[in-house]
Design an enzyme around this catalytic site. Structure first.
Site, PDB file in Angstrom:
ATOM      1  N   PRO A   1       0.856  -1.195   0.000  1.00  0.00           N
ATOM      2  CA  PRO A   1       0.000   0.000   0.000  1.00  0.00           C
ATOM      3  C   PRO A   1       0.887   1.238   0.000  1.00  0.00           C
ATOM      4  CG  PRO A   1       0.060  -1.009   2.191  1.00  0.00           C
ATOM      5  CD  PRO A   1       0.832  -1.911   1.283  1.00  0.00           C
TER       6      PRO A   1
ATOM      7  N   CYS B   1       2.654   3.285   9.513  1.00  0.00           N
ATOM      8  CA  CYS B   1       2.922   4.587   8.896  1.00  0.00           C
ATOM      9  C   CYS B   1       3.688   5.493   9.868  1.00  0.00           C
ATOM     10  CB  CYS B   1       1.611   5.251   8.488  1.00  0.00           C
ATOM     11  SG  CYS B   1       1.894   6.850   7.717  1.00  0.00           S
TER      12      CYS B   1
ATOM     13  N   ASN C   1       8.465  -7.497   3.839  1.00  0.00           N
ATOM     14  CA  ASN C   1       8.496  -6.231   3.107  1.00  0.00           C
ATOM     15  C   ASN C   1       9.737  -5.419   3.477  1.00  0.00           C
ATOM     16  OD1 ASN C   1       7.099  -3.065   3.657  1.00  0.00           O
ATOM     17  ND2 ASN C   1       7.356  -3.855   1.609  1.00  0.00           N
TER      18      ASN C   1
ATOM     19  N   GLY D   1       7.111  -2.337  -2.736  1.00  0.00           N
ATOM     20  CA  GLY D   1       6.602  -0.968  -2.776  1.00  0.00           C
ATOM     21  C   GLY D   1       7.376  -0.154  -3.784  1.00  0.00           C
TER      22      GLY D   1
HETATM   23  C1  LIG Z   1       5.028   6.970  -1.202  1.00  0.00           C
HETATM   24  C2  LIG Z   1       4.801   5.911  -0.156  1.00  0.00           C
HETATM   25  C3  LIG Z   1       3.555   5.814   0.435  1.00  0.00           C
HETATM   26  C4  LIG Z   1       3.319   4.822   1.401  1.00  0.00           C
HETATM   27  N1  LIG Z   1       2.070   4.693   1.926  1.00  0.00           N
HETATM   28  C5  LIG Z   1       1.783   3.649   2.752  1.00  0.00           C
HETATM   29  C6  LIG Z   1       0.450   3.390   3.171  1.00  0.00           C
HETATM   30  O1  LIG Z   1      -0.501   4.076   2.789  1.00  0.00           O
HETATM   31  N2  LIG Z   1       0.259   2.327   4.014  1.00  0.00           N
HETATM   32  C7  LIG Z   1       1.289   1.527   4.439  1.00  0.00           C
HETATM   33  O2  LIG Z   1       1.064   0.579   5.194  1.00  0.00           O
HETATM   34  N3  LIG Z   1       2.559   1.745   4.042  1.00  0.00           N
HETATM   35  C8  LIG Z   1       2.808   2.763   3.186  1.00  0.00           C
HETATM   36  N4  LIG Z   1       4.076   2.929   2.720  1.00  0.00           N
HETATM   37  C9  LIG Z   1       5.123   1.968   3.094  1.00  0.00           C
HETATM   38  C10 LIG Z   1       5.190   0.830   2.067  1.00  0.00           C
HETATM   39  O3  LIG Z   1       3.999   0.088   2.034  1.00  0.00           O
HETATM   40  C11 LIG Z   1       6.362  -0.123   2.379  1.00  0.00           C
HETATM   41  O4  LIG Z   1       6.157  -0.669   3.642  1.00  0.00           O
HETATM   42  C12 LIG Z   1       7.716   0.583   2.353  1.00  0.00           C
HETATM   43  O5  LIG Z   1       7.839   1.430   1.235  1.00  0.00           O
HETATM   44  C13 LIG Z   1       8.866  -0.444   2.342  1.00  0.00           C
HETATM   45  O6  LIG Z   1       8.785  -1.268   1.219  1.00  0.00           O
HETATM   46  P1  LIG Z   1       9.702  -1.029  -0.094  1.00  0.00           P
HETATM   47  O7  LIG Z   1      11.122  -1.039   0.371  1.00  0.00           O
HETATM   48  O8  LIG Z   1       9.353  -2.184  -0.999  1.00  0.00           O
HETATM   49  O9  LIG Z   1       9.308   0.296  -0.657  1.00  0.00           O
HETATM   50  C14 LIG Z   1       4.350   3.929   1.778  1.00  0.00           C
HETATM   51  C15 LIG Z   1       5.605   4.059   1.184  1.00  0.00           C
HETATM   52  C16 LIG Z   1       5.841   5.013   0.227  1.00  0.00           C
HETATM   53  C17 LIG Z   1       7.199   5.102  -0.428  1.00  0.00           C
END
Ligand SMILES: Cc1cc2nc3c(=O)[nH]c(=O)nc-3n(C[C@H](O)[C@H](O)[C@H](O)COP(=O)(O)O)c2cc1C
Length: 322
Positions: free
Chosen positions: A16, A100, A200, A224
């Protein structure tokens, strides 16, 4: 793997991301083989107070399913009521945001602030589970900060309260997105709970995905930032795992075609004016790494119409000798 009675084919999930993983984005990732997608975080309060924008965020198209809706909030009753209202949108899963780190969320006691209060986490999950037959899942971090790394305690409380799966991002709230994600905590949570665990943090390639699956034994990997302008990552992970194929980067034409399809869908859902404003960041992500990307990224920041994007795409392809 199964989330309660929901069978998921494959091992990839789209993370998300607020302001990113809207319906158009989720559909594009689905086309590239992601197994499971989750909405941007949605305010449970906004839903129960009939906020029109919140309702828009709840919409799910049939082609993207199975889809989880993610709620943020900190009041068990409101979270439960939001689950009841959510039923009309038929989400396959309802996820709770306990990770978050953004101040405006945390300062209201939501997101990762919940991890400071395991009892409240338990109450929220259990009241949601009692309000709906839709599976309830939770997304957590490693902890609040280096002195409060309590992911295992929270995971256990949520499992006991009836959660059907847990996603863990291997960073504390204080780390935000800095340093590298700790995958050991994913392994530790997996070794502790009996429900499925989705790992994740920092998956940027098919190799990373396989690495996380192997080193943590998690049931699914969630991507993400690695999917930004790169929905191909899901295809690459699937092809590497199931066919042993070496990932091959998409051609410039393919990139431009997919970008146009994505932005066209975005404009269809949100209208051209609003859609093109949102498109600016997606275009910048798609063209990253191409020749003259900096110049075109500048232009992308001023896009107002789909025709302007078509024109930019033509010049981008010419510059890249297509
Ligand atoms: C722009 C952005 C918005 C995000 N919004 C949410 C969100 O709405 N809910 C959530 O649980 N995590 C949110 N995250 C965290 C991601 O879901 C994820 O946990 C985090 O980016 C680490 O994963 P990655 O290394 O694959 O990016 C957000 C991350 C980014 C970069």
């Amino acid at each position: 793997m199964k989330i309660k009675n929901l069978k998921l084919n494959g091992v990839t999930a789209l993370a998300p991301m607020a302001g990113v993983t809207d319906k158009a984005y989720r559909e594009i990732c689905k086309k590239f083989g992601v197994s499971y997608v989750i909405s941007e975080m949605i305010s449970a309060k906004g839903l129960i107070y009939n906020n029109e924008n919140t309702f828009k965020l709840m919409e799910i198209s049939e082609s993207e399913r199975p889809t989880g809706i993610q709620f943020f909030g900190n009041e068990p009753d409101i979270m439960a009521r939001a689950c009841e209202i959510a039923e009309r949108f038929k989400p396959d899963v309802i996820d709770v945001n306990m990770g978050c780190p953004v101040p405006k969320v945390v300062n209201n006691g939501c997101g990762s602030a919940l991890m400071k209060n395991p009892e409240l986490c338990y109450k929220i999950i259990s009241s949601m589970v009692n309000s709906t037959s839709t599976p309830i899942t939770v997304k957590i971090r490693k902890g609040w900060d280096e002195n409060q790394e309590n992911a295992i305690e929270i995971a256990m409380a949520c499992e006991e309260a009836g959660a059907s799966a847990i996603t863990i991002h291997g960073r504390t709230k204080s780390q935000m997105y800095s340093l590298t994600a700790d995958w050991q905590i994913i392994k530790d949570v997996k070794n502790t709970v009996s429900i499925p665990v989705i790992g994740n943090g920092d998956i940027l390639s098919a190799y990373d995905a396989i690495d996380m699956l192997n080193t943590t034994n998690c049931d699914m990997v969630m991507v993400g930032r690695g999917s930004l302008g790169n929905p191909w990552i899901f295809k690459e992970i699937n092809e590497k795992i199931y066919l042993g194929k070496k990932p091959k980067p998409p051609s410039v034409i393919e990139k431009v075609d997919v970008m146009l399809e994505h932005i066209n869908t975005l404009c269809k859902y949100k209208g051209e004016l609003h859609g093109m404003k949102e498109a600016r960041k997606y275009v910048a992500w798609y063209i990253k790494g191409l020749k003259c990307a900096a110049k075109f990224r500048n232009e992308a920041g001023k896009l107002n119409s789909f025709n302007e994007l078509l024109d930019l795409s033509r010049r981008l392809m010419k510059e890249n000798k297509m």
